[in-house]
Design a protein around this motif. Structure first.
Motif, mmCIF file in Angstrom:
data_model
loop_
_atom_site.group_PDB
_atom_site.id
_atom_site.type_symbol
_atom_site.label_atom_id
_atom_site.label_comp_id
_atom_site.label_asym_id
_atom_site.label_seq_id
_atom_site.Cartn_x
_atom_site.Cartn_y
_atom_site.Cartn_z
ATOM 1 N N PRO A 1 0.819 -1.209 0.000
ATOM 2 C CA PRO A 1 0.000 0.000 0.000
ATOM 3 C C PRO A 1 0.847 1.252 0.000
ATOM 4 C CG PRO A 1 0.089 -0.954 2.196
ATOM 5 C CD PRO A 1 0.793 -1.910 1.296
ATOM 6 N N PRO A 2 0.377 2.336 -0.595
ATOM 7 C CA PRO A 2 1.169 3.571 -0.649
ATOM 8 C C PRO A 2 1.375 4.156 0.752
ATOM 9 C CG PRO A 2 -1.066 3.955 -1.419
ATOM 10 C CD PRO A 2 -0.931 2.480 -1.250
ATOM 11 N N ARG A 3 2.578 4.605 1.016
ATOM 12 C CA ARG A 3 2.895 5.232 2.290
ATOM 13 C C ARG A 3 3.217 6.701 2.051
ATOM 14 N NH1 ARG A 3 3.841 1.565 6.498
ATOM 15 N NH2 ARG A 3 3.505 3.463 7.713
ATOM 16 N N GLY A 4 3.161 7.498 3.106
ATOM 17 C CA GLY A 4 3.474 8.913 2.960
ATOM 18 C C GLY A 4 2.952 9.717 4.123
ATOM 19 N N SER A 5 3.165 11.015 4.041
ATOM 20 C CA SER A 5 2.788 11.902 5.126
ATOM 21 C C SER A 5 1.269 12.059 5.188
ATOM 22 C CB SER A 5 3.433 13.280 4.927
ATOM 23 O OG SER A 5 3.013 13.845 3.694
ATOM 24 N N VAL A 6 0.805 12.523 6.330
ATOM 25 C CA VAL A 6 -0.613 12.771 6.565
ATOM 26 C C VAL A 6 -0.809 14.279 6.612
ATOM 27 C CG1 VAL A 6 -2.553 12.413 8.119
ATOM 28 C CG2 VAL A 6 -0.794 10.647 7.878
ATOM 29 N N ASP A 7 -1.682 14.786 5.765
ATOM 30 C CA ASP A 7 -1.891 16.229 5.670
ATOM 31 C C ASP A 7 -2.982 16.682 6.633
ATOM 32 O OD1 ASP A 7 0.012 16.412 3.651
ATOM 33 O OD2 ASP A 7 -1.477 16.007 2.093
ATOM 34 N N GLY A 8 -2.631 16.692 7.907
ATOM 35 C CA GLY A 8 -3.540 17.249 8.906
ATOM 36 C C GLY A 8 -4.774 16.433 9.205
ATOM 37 N N GLY A 9 -4.825 15.184 8.748
ATOM 38 C CA GLY A 9 -6.014 14.371 8.980
ATOM 39 C C GLY A 9 -6.089 13.867 10.409
ATOM 40 N N GLU A 10 -7.290 13.729 10.904
ATOM 41 C CA GLU A 10 -7.513 13.159 12.223
ATOM 42 C C GLU A 10 -8.901 12.536 12.257
ATOM 43 O OE1 GLU A 10 -9.095 17.133 14.567
ATOM 44 O OE2 GLU A 10 -6.980 16.568 14.725
ATOM 45 N N PRO A 11 -9.141 11.596 13.166
ATOM 46 C CA PRO A 11 -10.455 10.954 13.209
ATOM 47 C C PRO A 11 -11.556 11.971 13.475
ATOM 48 C CG PRO A 11 -8.859 9.783 14.579
ATOM 49 C CD PRO A 11 -8.231 11.083 14.186
ATOM 50 N N PRO A 12 -12.724 11.802 12.852
ATOM 51 C CA PRO A 12 -13.837 12.712 13.127
ATOM 52 C C PRO A 12 -14.356 12.523 14.541
ATOM 53 C CG PRO A 12 -14.579 10.858 11.814
ATOM 54 C CD PRO A 12 -13.078 10.746 11.895
ATOM 55 N N ASP A 13 -14.967 13.566 15.082
ATOM 56 C CA ASP A 13 -15.615 13.445 16.379
ATOM 57 C C ASP A 13 -16.871 12.599 16.229
ATOM 58 O OD1 ASP A 13 -13.720 15.098 17.561
ATOM 59 O OD2 ASP A 13 -14.860 16.917 17.133
ATOM 60 N N GLY A 14 -17.052 11.645 17.113
ATOM 61 C CA GLY A 14 -18.251 10.830 17.085
ATOM 62 C C GLY A 14 -18.323 9.934 15.864
ATOM 63 N N GLU A 15 -19.539 9.694 15.392
ATOM 64 C CA GLU A 15 -19.784 8.805 14.261
ATOM 65 C C GLU A 15 -20.355 9.617 13.107
ATOM 66 O OE1 GLU A 15 -21.095 5.117 17.215
ATOM 67 O OE2 GLU A 15 -22.576 6.123 15.954
ATOM 68 N N ARG A 16 -19.793 9.407 11.911
ATOM 69 C CA ARG A 16 -20.290 10.096 10.727
ATOM 70 C C ARG A 16 -20.510 9.066 9.626
ATOM 71 N NH1 ARG A 16 -16.299 15.410 10.275
ATOM 72 N NH2 ARG A 16 -16.600 16.177 12.405
ATOM 73 N N PHE A 17 -21.635 9.202 8.930
ATOM 74 C CA PHE A 17 -21.986 8.229 7.906
ATOM 75 C C PHE A 17 -22.352 8.925 6.609
ATOM 76 C CE2 PHE A 17 -23.045 6.329 12.044
ATOM 77 C CZ PHE A 17 -22.157 5.264 12.016
ATOM 78 N N TYR A 18 -21.651 8.554 5.566
ATOM 79 C CA TYR A 18 -21.870 9.126 4.242
ATOM 80 C C TYR A 18 -23.310 8.916 3.781
ATOM 81 C CZ TYR A 18 -21.622 9.337 -0.872
ATOM 82 O OH TYR A 18 -21.863 9.605 -2.193
ATOM 83 N N LEU A 19 -23.861 7.737 4.021
ATOM 84 C CA LEU A 19 -25.204 7.421 3.551
ATOM 85 C C LEU A 19 -26.290 8.116 4.357
ATOM 86 C CD1 LEU A 19 -24.774 3.617 2.746
ATOM 87 C CD2 LEU A 19 -24.999 5.505 1.115
#
Length: 243
Positions: A111-129
């Motif tokens: 799998p591709p590796r690399g830096s993380v651009d400021g990402g962090e887990p969302p607060d609580g639960e989020r659902f696209y659908l």
């Protein structure tokens, strides 16, 4: 007069008045507004022990969703469920890994590796659908992880992920992290994860599992395995999408 589906009785018992209810084989669905979808899912999930009906968010396009499943399966005889419950998850994911690496021709890039651009887990639960008004379906199932097998769901067929492997993977994540199926769209699976991994080594191992299971969540999503480790794996909701 047609026989009332058990889902209709459940909704009546819960005081839920469905909008545009539709029955199709083992699935009965009704429409709800975006802000109602997750609260309704929780109420229906809480009633599962007595109803035997597992709720899933299926998105705004009911007709398109129905193209992704077989409508006449039964839990006691569904072959994909039986195969999934007996399947070795590591072996199944290793096969997907081998297939993917054979397509790319460069195993060092996956799998591709690399830096993380400021990402962090969302607060609580989020659902696209749950972002837009859509449908909640109810399926007779003993547990959420059985639903892709019961419906012979083919939303990841272009990546050669058979329904039995969905059953096996989701069951393992349920046993390890309490993960439960919330959304099953035309080509999307979403899980709520009450107890996501916290140990760095386990986060890495789960991220690798998720990548071989659904490479698009990285290759067309967060970009790197490191991004997946930072943004999704420690979160309380997981999203998978197969292009």
């Amino acid at each position: 007069m047609s026989e009332r589906h058990p889902a209709e009785g459940l909704l009546a018992d819960l005081g839920i008045t469905p909008v545009d209810g539709r029955g199709l084989g083992p699935v009965w669905a009704f429409h709800a507004q975006a802000g109602e979808l997750v609260p309704l899912w929780r109420r229906l999930r809480d009633a599962h022990d007595r109803s035997g009906l597992w709720p899933i968010l299926i998105g705004p396009d009911y007709e398109r969703f129905t193209e992704s499943f077989e409508m006449s399966v039964d839990q006691d005889t569904a072959p994909q469920v039986a195969r999934g419950l007996a399947m070795d998850v590591d072996a199944g994911l290793a096969e997907l890994k081998g297939n993917l690496l054979s397509w790319t021709g460069d195993p060092t890039s996956r799998p591709p590796r690399g830096s993380v651009d400021g990402g962090e887990p969302p607060d609580g639960e989020r659902f696209y659908l749950a972002k837009k008004a859509g449908w909640i379906a109810l399926v007779r199932a003993d547990a959420g992880h059985l639903v892709p097998g019961l419906l012979d769901w083919d939303g990841a067929a272009n990546h050669e992920v058979e329904p039995a492997l969905h059953v096996a993977v989701l069951k393992q994540w349920h046993e390890r992290f309490g993960a439960e199926l919330v959304g099953l769209g035309r080509d999307v699976i979403e899980l709520r994860v009450p107890h996501p991994p916290t140990d760095p080594a386990e986060i890495l191992a789960v991220a690798e599992q998720q990548y071989w299971y659904c490479p698009d969540v990285v290759d067309q999503g967060v970009g790197t395995l490191d991004g997946l480790m930072a943004v999704q794996v420690p979160a309380r909701s997981w999203y998978f999408w197969w292009d």
